[in-house]
Motif scaffolding. Structure first.
Motif, PDB file in Angstrom:
ATOM      1  N   PHE A 304      21.121   7.406  36.754  1.00 49.71           N
ATOM      2  CA  PHE A 304      21.485   7.801  38.115  1.00 49.71           C
ATOM      3  C   PHE A 304      22.764   7.087  38.539  1.00 49.71           C
ATOM      4  CE2 PHE A 304      16.996   8.088  37.502  1.00 49.71           C
ATOM      5  CZ  PHE A 304      16.634   9.285  38.099  1.00 49.71           C
ATOM      6  N   ARG A 305      23.549   7.787  39.341  1.00 48.29           N
ATOM      7  CA  ARG A 305      24.757   7.201  39.913  1.00 48.29           C
ATOM      8  C   ARG A 305      24.564   7.189  41.418  1.00 48.29           C
ATOM      9  NH1 ARG A 305      28.581  10.482  36.999  1.00 48.29           N
ATOM     10  NH2 ARG A 305      28.306  11.971  38.675  1.00 48.29           N
ATOM     11  N   PHE A 306      25.006   6.127  42.098  1.00 45.22           N
ATOM     12  CA  PHE A 306      24.888   6.067  43.546  1.00 45.22           C
ATOM     13  C   PHE A 306      26.063   6.837  44.146  1.00 45.22           C
ATOM     14  CE2 PHE A 306      24.375   3.860  47.674  1.00 45.22           C
ATOM     15  CZ  PHE A 306      23.010   4.015  47.792  1.00 45.22           C
ATOM     16  N   GLU A 307      25.765   7.998  44.756  1.00 46.70           N
ATOM     17  CA  GLU A 307      26.824   8.863  45.313  1.00 46.70           C
ATOM     18  C   GLU A 307      26.477   9.211  46.750  1.00 46.70           C
ATOM     19  OE1 GLU A 307      27.458  11.272  41.085  1.00 46.70           O
ATOM     20  OE2 GLU A 307      26.775  12.355  42.853  1.00 46.70           O
ATOM     21  N   ASP A 308      27.435   9.089  47.653  1.00 46.55           N
ATOM     22  CA  ASP A 308      27.232   9.441  49.061  1.00 46.55           C
ATOM     23  C   ASP A 308      25.953   8.818  49.629  1.00 46.55           C
ATOM     24  OD1 ASP A 308      29.492  11.003  48.793  1.00 46.55           O
ATOM     25  OD2 ASP A 308      28.322  12.771  48.205  1.00 46.55           O
ATOM     26  N   GLY A 309      25.730   7.557  49.304  1.00 50.14           N
ATOM     27  CA  GLY A 309      24.608   6.833  49.889  1.00 50.14           C
ATOM     28  C   GLY A 309      23.250   7.117  49.268  1.00 50.14           C
ATOM     29  N   ALA A 310      23.199   7.770  48.099  1.00 50.98           N
ATOM     30  CA  ALA A 310      21.884   8.041  47.487  1.00 50.98           C
ATOM     31  C   ALA A 310      22.022   8.090  45.960  1.00 50.98           C
ATOM     32  CB  ALA A 310      21.348   9.372  47.998  1.00 50.98           C
ATOM     33  N   PHE A 311      20.907   7.818  45.258  1.00 52.03           N
ATOM     34  CA  PHE A 311      20.919   7.941  43.799  1.00 52.03           C
ATOM     35  C   PHE A 311      20.909   9.417  43.409  1.00 52.03           C
ATOM     36  CE2 PHE A 311      18.974   3.656  44.100  1.00 52.03           C
ATOM     37  CZ  PHE A 311      19.875   2.986  43.289  1.00 52.03           C
ATOM     38  N   ARG A 312      21.779   9.788  42.450  1.00 48.30           N
ATOM     39  CA  ARG A 312      21.816  11.171  41.960  1.00 48.30           C
ATOM     40  C   ARG A 312      21.619  11.152  40.443  1.00 48.30           C
ATOM     41  NH1 ARG A 312      21.727  13.665  46.860  1.00 48.30           N
ATOM     42  NH2 ARG A 312      23.238  12.663  48.176  1.00 48.30           N
ATOM     43  N   LEU A 313      20.827  12.097  39.984  1.00 53.46           N
ATOM     44  CA  LEU A 313      20.551  12.201  38.547  1.00 53.46           C
ATOM     45  C   LEU A 313      21.795  12.732  37.837  1.00 53.46           C
ATOM     46  CD1 LEU A 313      18.465  12.161  36.204  1.00 53.46           C
ATOM     47  CD2 LEU A 313      17.785  14.458  36.905  1.00 53.46           C
ATOM     48  N   VAL A 314      22.329  11.939  36.910  1.00 55.68           N
ATOM     49  CA  VAL A 314      23.546  12.373  36.207  1.00 55.68           C
ATOM     50  C   VAL A 314      23.289  12.630  34.721  1.00 55.68           C
ATOM     51  CG1 VAL A 314      25.161  11.263  37.784  1.00 55.68           C
ATOM     52  CG2 VAL A 314      24.346   9.985  35.809  1.00 55.68           C
ATOM     53  N   HIS A 315      22.146  12.137  34.215  1.00 55.81           N
ATOM     54  CA  HIS A 315      21.861  12.322  32.790  1.00 55.81           C
ATOM     55  C   HIS A 315      20.354  12.283  32.574  1.00 55.81           C
ATOM     56  CE1 HIS A 315      21.968  11.600  28.420  1.00 55.81           C
ATOM     57  NE2 HIS A 315      21.059  10.680  28.659  1.00 55.81           N
ATOM     58  N   ARG A 316      19.849  13.238  31.813  1.00 55.62           N
ATOM     59  CA  ARG A 316      18.431  13.181  31.423  1.00 55.62           C
ATOM     60  C   ARG A 316      18.340  13.528  29.950  1.00 55.62           C
ATOM     61  NH1 ARG A 316      12.757  13.905  33.085  1.00 55.62           N
ATOM     62  NH2 ARG A 316      11.787  15.410  31.683  1.00 55.62           N
ATOM     63  N   HIS A 317      17.616  12.696  29.236  1.00 56.07           N
ATOM     64  CA  HIS A 317      17.331  12.968  27.832  1.00 56.07           C
ATOM     65  C   HIS A 317      15.818  12.961  27.679  1.00 56.07           C
ATOM     66  CE1 HIS A 317      16.638  12.209  23.571  1.00 56.07           C
ATOM     67  NE2 HIS A 317      17.805  12.779  23.371  1.00 56.07           N
ATOM     68  N   ALA A 318      15.264  14.038  27.157  1.00 58.32           N
ATOM     69  CA  ALA A 318      13.808  14.095  26.984  1.00 58.32           C
ATOM     70  C   ALA A 318      13.502  14.746  25.649  1.00 58.32           C
ATOM     71  CB  ALA A 318      13.179  14.908  28.113  1.00 58.32           C
ATOM     72  N   ASP A 319      12.621  14.128  24.890  1.00 58.76           N
ATOM     73  CA  ASP A 319      12.147  14.816  23.685  1.00 58.76           C
ATOM     74  C   ASP A 319      10.653  14.540  23.507  1.00 58.76           C
ATOM     75  OD1 ASP A 319      12.266  12.232  22.800  1.00 58.76           O
ATOM     76  OD2 ASP A 319      13.575  12.626  21.107  1.00 58.76           O
ATOM     77  N   PRO A 320       9.960  15.459  22.803  1.00 59.43           N
ATOM     78  CA  PRO A 320       8.502  15.327  22.722  1.00 59.43           C
ATOM     79  C   PRO A 320       8.090  14.094  21.919  1.00 59.43           C
ATOM     80  CG  PRO A 320       9.282  17.478  21.934  1.00 59.43           C
ATOM     81  CD  PRO A 320      10.478  16.617  22.064  1.00 59.43           C
ATOM     82  N   ALA A 321       7.233  13.280  22.523  1.00 64.25           N
ATOM     83  CA  ALA A 321       6.672  12.139  21.798  1.00 64.25           C
ATOM     84  C   ALA A 321       5.456  12.621  21.024  1.00 64.25           C
ATOM     85  CB  ALA A 321       6.284  11.036  22.753  1.00 64.25           C
ATOM     86  N   LYS A 322       4.624  13.383  21.697  1.00 62.26           N
ATOM     87  CA  LYS A 322       3.495  14.004  21.003  1.00 62.26           C
ATOM     88  C   LYS A 322       3.019  15.188  21.839  1.00 62.26           C
ATOM     89  CE  LYS A 322       0.116  10.910  23.041  1.00 62.26           C
ATOM     90  NZ  LYS A 322      -0.443   9.622  23.020  1.00 62.26           N
ATOM     91  N   ALA A 323       2.446  16.150  21.206  1.00 62.42           N
ATOM     92  CA  ALA A 323       1.892  17.297  21.919  1.00 62.42           C
ATOM     93  C   ALA A 323       0.386  17.245  21.820  1.00 62.42           C
ATOM     94  CB  ALA A 323       2.412  18.592  21.321  1.00 62.42           C
TER      95      ALA A 323
END
Ligand SMILES: Cc1cc2nc3c(=O)[nH]c(=O)nc-3n(C[C@H](O)[C@H](O)[C@H](O)COP(=O)(O)O)c2cc1C
Length: 324
Positions: A304-323
């Motif tokens: 997250f980056r702090f933009e205009d007074g709030a945290f904004r999501l700038v990057h997400r990485h997700a991969d399956p650990a288990k199904a």
């Protein structure tokens, strides 16, 4: 006001724009430091021994005093300047310190540091010029400076007693108020772990909305500025704020109501306008035509980056650990 027990102490560098032993500015600076909130650590950084800035001295081995000064500012969260006025501007020693800290080009130690300004004069008329001349340098230095309350101390000698302390409770009160406002300002500009923890509780609720097919609350925290990236659990990835935001929205539509999720945060931190968490996202989501429940665990990292007074999501990485 923040609770000192929960928040990291702010390291405040205090720079006095006078080299005089009996400087009124230094006395006011000391009186300010004495009234700083408990969650602030004030450290006076001396500028009197800094050789005059000369670009020829940069390179492998710049003057030791320059390197020490740069390291001291680098370790601070914010800077408080307390300065007299010289010829309706700032004293040369202070300008020199700003010049030293601002170089080499692209490596300024002042960039992004929140600042406070207090100016002082023994005269009736004065201190305004120094205060605003200093603020002018912050434009190029890229230092966000507290606007209110302003602090100009004129006829300053009358405010101080023989021992250098402030005489009246009125002056003491205004110094205290200034330091308290400065703390709030610094924490607004440089959110710490405590405010990120509060944000993460909101993030958990947003994740819950998302696996129920509602992307609206996520949309509110997704950045609209570059750079932005998303590495999806399917193995593909994309970049660009618009592309990422619309992908989140589209993916949310694959979930039906009745899902649940839980973020297991293994590590998280926030500092200087950036924050991250990494861990596992356990979800039970109703997906597909028939809305069958699928259990999954994702390995997730979000930045997250702090933009205009709030945290904004700038990057997400997700991969399956288990199904499951
Ligand atoms: C070179 C010089 C220029 C000054 N120019 C101003 C000025 O423009 N406005 C002002 O109010 N005082 C001016 N003064 C007087 C200072 O405010 C006074 O010397 C003050 O005590 C300096 O701050 P200090 O006590 O923190 O050293 C000037 C003093 C010097 C030495």
């Amino acid at each position: 006001m923040n609770n000192a027990a929960q928040t990291r102490a702010i390291q405040l560098a205090v720079i006095v724009g006078s080299l005089r032993a009996q400087s009124y500015s230094r006395k006011i600076a000391r009186a300010l430091a004495a009234r700083a909130p408990d969650s602030m650590r004030c450290r006076f950084i001396e500028i009197g021994d800094l050789p005059l800035y000369n670009e020829d001295l940069e390179g492998e081995d710049p003057p030791r005093a320059w390197s020490t000064f740069r390291a001291e500012i680098r370790s601070a969260d914010a800077v408080l300047f307390v300065t007299p006025e010289y010829n309706r501007s700032i004293p040369g020693c202070l300008k020199n310190a700003l010049d030293v800290g601002s170089r080499p080009s692209g490596k300024s130690v002042f960039k992004g540091l929140p600042a406070g300004v207090v100016s002082v004069t023994p005269n009736k008329l004065g201190a305004f010029g120094a205060n605003h001349a200093l603020r002018q340098t912050f434009v190029f230095l890229d230092m966000p400076v507290m606007q209110q309350p302003e602090a100009y101390f004129s006829t300053v000698a009358d405010l101080l007693d023989d021992k250098g302390g402030v005489k009246s409770s009125e002056t003491a009160g205004s110094l205290e108020k200034f330091m308290s406002a400065l703390e709030d300002w610094i924490r607004t500009i440089r959110p710490d772990d405590a405010s990120f923890e509060a944000f993460m509780r909101q993030r958990e609720k947003i994740a819950e909305d998302y696996v129920n097919g509602d992307a609206k609350s996520l949309e509110a925290i997704v950045t609209h500025a570059e750079p932005a990236t998303f590495f999806s659990p399917r193995g593909d990835h994309l970049q660009g704020a618009n592309a990422v935001a619309s992908r989140y929205e589209r993916d949310a539509r694959s979930f039906h109501e009745g899902g649940s999720t839980d973020l297991e945060v293994l590590q998280s931190s926030a500092s200087g306008g950036l924050a991250f968490w990494t861990g596992l996202q356990h979800a039970e989501a109703r997906m597909g035509k028939n809305g069958e429940t699928t259990a999954m665990t994702l390995r997730v990292t979000e930045v997250f980056r702090f933009e205009d007074g709030a945290f904004r999501l700038v990057h997400r990485h997700a991969d399956p650990a288990k199904a499951g």
